[in-house]
Design an enzyme around this catalytic site. Structure first.
Site, mmCIF file in Angstrom:
data_model
loop_
_atom_site.group_PDB
_atom_site.id
_atom_site.type_symbol
_atom_site.label_atom_id
_atom_site.label_comp_id
_atom_site.label_asym_id
_atom_site.label_seq_id
_atom_site.Cartn_x
_atom_site.Cartn_y
_atom_site.Cartn_z
ATOM 1 N N PRO A 98 46.011 -23.127 -19.831
ATOM 2 C CA PRO A 98 45.786 -24.199 -18.846
ATOM 3 C C PRO A 98 45.331 -23.736 -17.473
ATOM 4 C CG PRO A 98 48.112 -23.728 -18.990
ATOM 5 C CD PRO A 98 47.459 -22.860 -20.032
ATOM 6 N N CYS A 216 52.593 -13.590 -25.154
ATOM 7 C CA CYS A 216 53.957 -14.085 -24.936
ATOM 8 C C CYS A 216 54.746 -13.970 -26.234
ATOM 9 C CB CYS A 216 53.955 -15.515 -24.400
ATOM 10 S SG CYS A 216 53.155 -16.725 -25.488
#
Length: 443
Positions: A98, A216
C-alpha cells in the site's frame, strides 16, 4: 540459533511515521497531543514514533487525515532505512502497495529525488496512489506491471527495494491462520516468484548499486535460502547490516549479516531484511524483448480498456499554476503536464530512467479549467510557506477543524474562490469560499 539482545520497546503500541520536514515536526506532534495522543520517539529513526496512548483510533486523527502521519508496523520501517538511498537519488520499489515503504523511501530521497512504485495488482494500485496523494509525496510516480517483467533498462537503477509476496508467517499474531494457509508445497510458488523477482531486480540494478530484499515471514526458504540464491546464482554481494536499536534479533545459519526480527520480543511483526550490492564489474544480461505497447502518456485506465492510453500530454509552464493556494516555485525539478483536465508532476529523473514507451503516472496536482489550476484540496506541498492574512484561514482549536471537516461551514471575511487552511503554523490544504463563508471540500 543466535539471539542478539538490544533494548526492546517498553510498550506494544502501534508505531507511525511523521511525514513532514524537521521544522514541522513539533507542530505535527502538537496537533496529535492536542487530540490526546501520547507517543515516544523510536530509537532507529528521527521520523518514527511509538504510540503510548490512543484515545481514539489513530487513523481518525487530524494528523492522519491531512497526511502528516503514516501508521506502519515498526519492522516494516526497516527496509528503507537499510537501503539508505542518497538524498536526491532515485529508487525503484518493485512491489509497492500500500505504499508504506514507498513513502518512507520518498522521505529519505527528499523532494529532489524520485521513487517509482510498481504494483502488479490493479486493485492495490488504487490504494498505493491514494496513499501517496494523501501524503503529498510528489517524488513518487506509479505504474502497474508484473514485477518480473518491468520494462526498464538493465543496469539503470542505483537503488532497488524488493518486498515480494510472501507467506506472512511473521504476522501470525494479527492473522492466526497464516501458518495453516501457507505450509509445505503451498509455499513453493511464492519461493519461485521471489526468485524471478530477485533475478529481474539484479538485472535492473546498476553495477555498484544496492538492493534490499525483505519479507514479513520467518520461513527460511523465503529468507536465508533466497540470500544464498542471490549470491550463488545472481552474483550479488551480501552487505552486512548493523542491527537497528530497539529490536531483538535472531540469527539462523546462512543469515550472517542479515536481520531477522524476533517479532514477539520486539513488539512488532516478524521480519527479515537483507542488503546486496551488485559488483562494479558485473556483466549485464541481455533480456528478451518485453511485450510493451507504445504509450502516449503516463496514465493507464483500468478494466476492459486497460490497454488504452491517454492522449499525449501538454507541458504547462510553471507560472500557469500560480495562485493564492499554489506557489509553483516550491515544485522540485521536473515537468508539469496536462492530461485531459488533470495536471500531474513528472520528476526530472523520470525522463532519464523510464523508457518512452512505458506506461506510468506522475503525482496529481489538481485540475486545469478556465485557464487556471484548481489545486487538489489535499495539495499542501505547494502552499506558501507562511499563511497570508488575506488568503489563509488559520485555526488554533482542533475542534474547529473537526467541525469544518464534518460539513459545518464557518463565517469568514476572506474574499475570492479559495483559501489556504492552516492549523497554527501547519499548512493543511485548500478550502472553498462562498459569500461570507468557508466550506471544506476534502474528499
Amino acid at each position: 540459533m543466535k539471539t542478539s539482545e538490544t533494548p526492546a520497546p517498553a510498550t506494544a503500541g502501534r508505531s507511525f511515521r511523521l511525514l513532514c520536514s524537521p521544522e514541522e515536526m513539533p507542530c505535527v506532534e502538537a496537533l496529535l497531543q492536542a487530540q490526546g495522543y501520547r507517543f515516544e520517539p523510536e530509537p532507529f529513526s528521527p521520523f518514527c514514533r511509538r504510540l503510548l496512548d490512543e484515545p481514539r483510533p489513530l487513523g481518525a486523527s487530524l494528523a492522519a487525515f491531512f497526511g502528516y502521519i503514516y501508521i506502519q508496523d515498526r519492522s516494516s520501517m526497516l527496509p528503507p532505512l537499510a537501503l539508505d538511498p542518497a538524498a536526491g537519488g532515485s529508487v525503484l520499489d518493485i512491489c509497492a502497495s500500500p505504499g508504506s515503504k514507498t513513502g518512507f523511501l520518498a522521505q529519505l530521497v527528499g523532494k529532489n529525488g524520485f521513487v517509482l512504485g510498481n504494483e502488479p495488482s490493479r486493485a492495490r494500485l488504487a490504494t498505493l496512489r491514494a496513499n501517496m496523494h494523501a501524503c503529498n509525496l510528489l517524488p513518487v510516480s506509479t505504474c502497474t506491471y508484473e514485477g518480473q517483467n518491468l520494462p526498464l533498462r538493465p543496469g539503470s537503477w542505483e537503488a532497488i527495494q524488493l518486498d515480494p509476496p510472501c507467506s506472512g508467517w511473521g504476522t501470525v499474531e494479527k492473522h492466526p491462520r497464516v501458518m495453516e494457509l501457507w505450509q509445505g508445497e503451498k509455499v513453493q510458488p511464492l519461493v519461485g516468484l521471489q526468485r524471478l523477482l530477485l533475478r529481474h531486480a539484479a538485472d535492473l540494478l546498476a553495477p555498484g548499486g544496492k538492493l534490499v530484499y525483505s519479507t514479513c515471514t520467518t520461513n527460511v526458504a523465503e529468507n536465508e535460502e533466497q540470500v544464498r540464491f542471490a549470491e550463488q546464482e545472481l552474483g550479488l554481494e551480501r552487505l552486512p547490516l548493523t542491527p537497528f536499536p530497539g529490536f531483538v534479533w535472531e540469527e539462523l545459519p546462512g543469515g550472517e549479516g542479515t536481520l531477522r526480527v524476533d517479532g514477539q520480543r520486539s513488539g512488532a511483526q516478524g521480519f527479515y531484511v537483507a542488503l546486496f550490492r551488485k559488483p562494479a564489474g558485473a556483466l549485464q544480461s541481455v533480456p528478451e524483448p518485453l511485450p510493451v505497447q507504445p504509450a502516449a502518456g503516463p496514465a493507464r485506465r483500468g478494466g476492459k480498456n486497460a490497454a488504452k492510453r491517454e492522449q499525449p500530454g501538454q507541458e504547462l509552464p510553471r507560472e500557469a499554476l500560480a495562485g493564492p493556494c499554489c506557489d509553483p516555485a516550491l515544485l522540485p525539478p521536473g515537468r508539469v503536464m496536462l492530461y485531459g483536465d488533470q495536471v500531474r508532476f513528472l520528476p526530472e529523473d523520470a525522463a532519464r530512467l523510464l523508457p518512452p514507451d512505458m506506461v506510468w503516472q506522475g503525482a496529481l496536482l489538481g485540475k486545469f479549467a478556465g485557464g487556471r489550476l484548481h489545486p487538489a484540496p489535499r495539495l499542501r506541498a505547494l502552499l506558501p510557506r507562511r499563511p497570508d492574512a488575506g488568503t489563509a484561514l488559520v485555526l488554533d482549536d482542533p475542534d474547529e477543524l473537526t467541525a469544518l471537516l464534518s460539513g459545518q461551514s464557518r463565517r469568514t471575511a476572506l474574499e475570492g474562490r479559495e483559501a489556504a487552511l492552516w492549523w497554527r503554523d501547519l499548512p493543511l490544504g485548500r478550502v472553498s469560499l462562498k459569500p461570507g463563508r468557508v466550506v471544506a471540500t476534502f474528499s
